[in-house]
Scaffold this active site. Structure first.
Site, short mmCIF file in Angstrom:
data_model
loop_
_atom_site.label_atom_id
_atom_site.label_comp_id
_atom_site.label_asym_id
_atom_site.label_seq_id
_atom_site.Cartn_x
_atom_site.Cartn_y
_atom_site.Cartn_z
CG HIS A 43 -1.73 0.94 1.32
ND1 HIS A 43 -2.54 1.72 0.93
CD2 HIS A 43 -1.54 2.09 1.54
CE1 HIS A 43 -3.63 2.60 1.17
NE2 HIS A 43 -2.40 2.78 1.25
CG ASP A 79 -12.04 3.32 5.33
OD1 ASP A 79 -11.75 4.02 6.23
OD2 ASP A 79 -12.27 2.94 4.47
NE ARG A 105 -10.63 10.30 8.15
CZ ARG A 105 -9.40 9.23 7.57
NH1 ARG A 105 -9.66 8.57 7.50
NH2 ARG A 105 -8.71 9.87 6.98
CB SER A 123 -8.88 4.78 6.95
OG SER A 123 -9.43 4.41 5.67
CE LYS A 146 -9.41 1.63 3.01
NZ LYS A 146 -9.40 2.75 2.39
N1 URA Z 1 -5.83 6.72 2.60
C1 URA Z 1 -6.95 5.80 2.80
O1 URA Z 1 -8.04 4.73 2.81
N2 URA Z 1 -7.59 6.30 4.27
C2 URA Z 1 -7.10 7.53 4.92
O2 URA Z 1 -7.94 7.43 6.33
C3 URA Z 1 -6.17 8.58 3.99
C4 URA Z 1 -5.81 7.79 2.81
#
Ligand code: URA
Length: 433
Positions: free
Chosen positions: A86, A165, A172, A187, A191
């Site tokens: 990621h 999320d 947010r 967040s 995932k």
């Molecule tokens: N990417 C995400 O998936 N969540 C965040 O809060 C910021 C970047």
């Protein structure tokens, strides 16, 4: 259902720097997802978290509650390890494209759930959608079948993964609370953990073109995510990498696919190759395979990674031989002095590419496949006055002016060669709880 917690008490606890109980966290995440806690209440709580932070156990519980809001995928039937990457997002960050097929060469399956871009950083799915025919949406069964057959898949995350999320991230985004490190970490990691990967390598960007502008904040985010992954049983490592300069020589969807194909053909810009190999080294090692950088470079040079790329694109309906789209119009930006390119600001290039049509302002906006910025020089290169520094690409030439405005002051030319700086700045591994 009887609601056993008072959301205002929960907000007050965080506002007054208290620690939330496990049951309070479980309840508030679930109640918000169900619509029992209102947006304005969750906004207040998110702001209190941004201002006052969360402890490691609180972040772990918050993450677990977000995972519990949806499904969890399971790759245990594959018969080989899984490893994912990621990136926190940067300008010209096309690394996933060569990386996923490269890692799959070594019998490590790569389930790469990706997103679309918003703002100045591009999204992996937008880039791949510039390949004619390629589709991002796969069912869980299609994804598993492709992982089994090809070993790598890059596709959109299904709606079933961490729905809490999705709702919270959208909130947010409009309440100035995206930057809270506990919320970013939970967040991203909710995932990734729900996706079911066995190993995870985080590329945490730092610099002008990144979410995290300082090394200190990037380190804190990386450490928080590594701890969350480790506590959840996922082998997790983070690299801190430089995002003060764009990665490679392109920022824009089809332009970045073209550069990725160059890397898969054994060429491409040095920084893109080096970061691809560094991340592949971490991903294979975290999955229990000792491959090493030399062998990874060899797999880029001799076509083994390209073979997997072609199969991966074809499996999702794409034609790896089809010409990539190009923009209708181009303009050149030239150097205004002789000397060395000292600085080339990632944010300036990212905003220019975005304004040319490579990115979107609202998540429903379309993107132009051919739009973006192509660089002809990188910091450290010698340049002469009048030499092309960049080519701007767009289908809509009225965008050139605002793109040039974004680039204004975005680079400097000096008389002395600047010192070279590494792409990988630091490596962060698990520590004891
Ligand atoms: N990417 C995400 O998936 N969540 C965040 O809060 C910021 C970047």
């Amino acid at each position: 259902m009887t609601e056993q917690h008072d959301v205002v008490d929960i907000i007050r606890t965080k506002r007054d720097r208290g620690v939330l109980a496990d049951e309070q966290i479980d309840w508030v995440v679930d109640a918000y997802t169900r619509g029992v806690v209102a947006d304005e209440q969750m906004s207040a709580l998110a702001m209190a978290i941004l201002l006052n932070g969360m402890s490691r156990p609180e972040i772990a519980r918050w993450t677990a509650a977000m995972i519990a809001s949806g499904e969890r995928m399971d790759f245990s039937t594959l018969g080989r390890p899984t490893s994912d990457k990621h990136s926190t997002g940067g300008v010209g960050d096309k690394i996933t494209l060569p990386l996923a097929p490269l890692v799959a060469v070594f019998d490590v399956a790569v389930p790469q759930l990706s997103g679309r871009g918003l703002g100045h950083t591009g999204g992996t799915l937008d880039k791949l959608e510039s390949v004619p025919g390629w589709r991002a949406d796969l069912t869980n069964d299609e994804m598993l079948a492709q992982l089994d057959d090809v070993g790598a898949v890059i596709c959109a995350a299904g709606a079933g993964l961490a729905p809490a999320d999705k709702k919270l991230y959208a909130l947010r985004d409009v309440t100035g609370t995206v930057e809270a490190i506990p919320l970013i970490a939970s967040s991203i990691m909710s995932k990734k953990i729900a996706e079911g990967t066995g190993a995870l390598v985080l590329d945490v960007k730092v610099g002008s073109g990144a979410f995290m502008k300082t090394r200190e904040d990037a380190t804190e985010l990386a450490r928080t995510m590594v701890d969350l992954g480790t506590d959840a049983g996922v082998t997790t490592v983070a690299l801190l990498t430089d995002m003060s300069v764009p990665l490679g020589l392109t920022a824009g969807n089809a332009l970045e696919v073209r550069e990725s194909v160059e890397v898969l053909s054994g060429g491409g810009p040095q920084d893109v190759v080096d970061l691809t190999v560094a991340l592949a080294d971490e991903m294979t090692r975290a999955a229990g395979r000792e491959v090493g950088a030399d062998e990874l470079r060899a797999a880029l040079a001799d076509g083994r990674a390209m073979d997997v790329w072609r199969r991966m694109i074809s499996a999702q309906g794409g034609d790896p031989d089809a010409p990539l789209p190009t923009a209708a119009e181009t303009e050149t930006v030239t150097a205004d002095a002789d000397g060395y390119l000292e600085r080339l600001d990632a944010m300036a290039v990212g905003v220019a590419a975005w304004r040319l049509g490579a990115g979107r302002a609202l998540k429903e906006d379309p993107v132009q496949a051919g739009a973006g910025v192509e660089l002809h020089a990188r910091p450290g290169d010698r340049v002469t006055a009048g030499q092309p520094l960049m080519t701007l690409h767009t289908d809509t030439p009225e965008r050139f002016e605002r793109a040039r405005a974004a680039l204004d002051g975005g680079w400097t030319i000096t008389g002395e060669a600047p010192p070279s700086s590494p792409v990988v700045l630091d490596r962060i591994t698990a520590q004891e709880a």
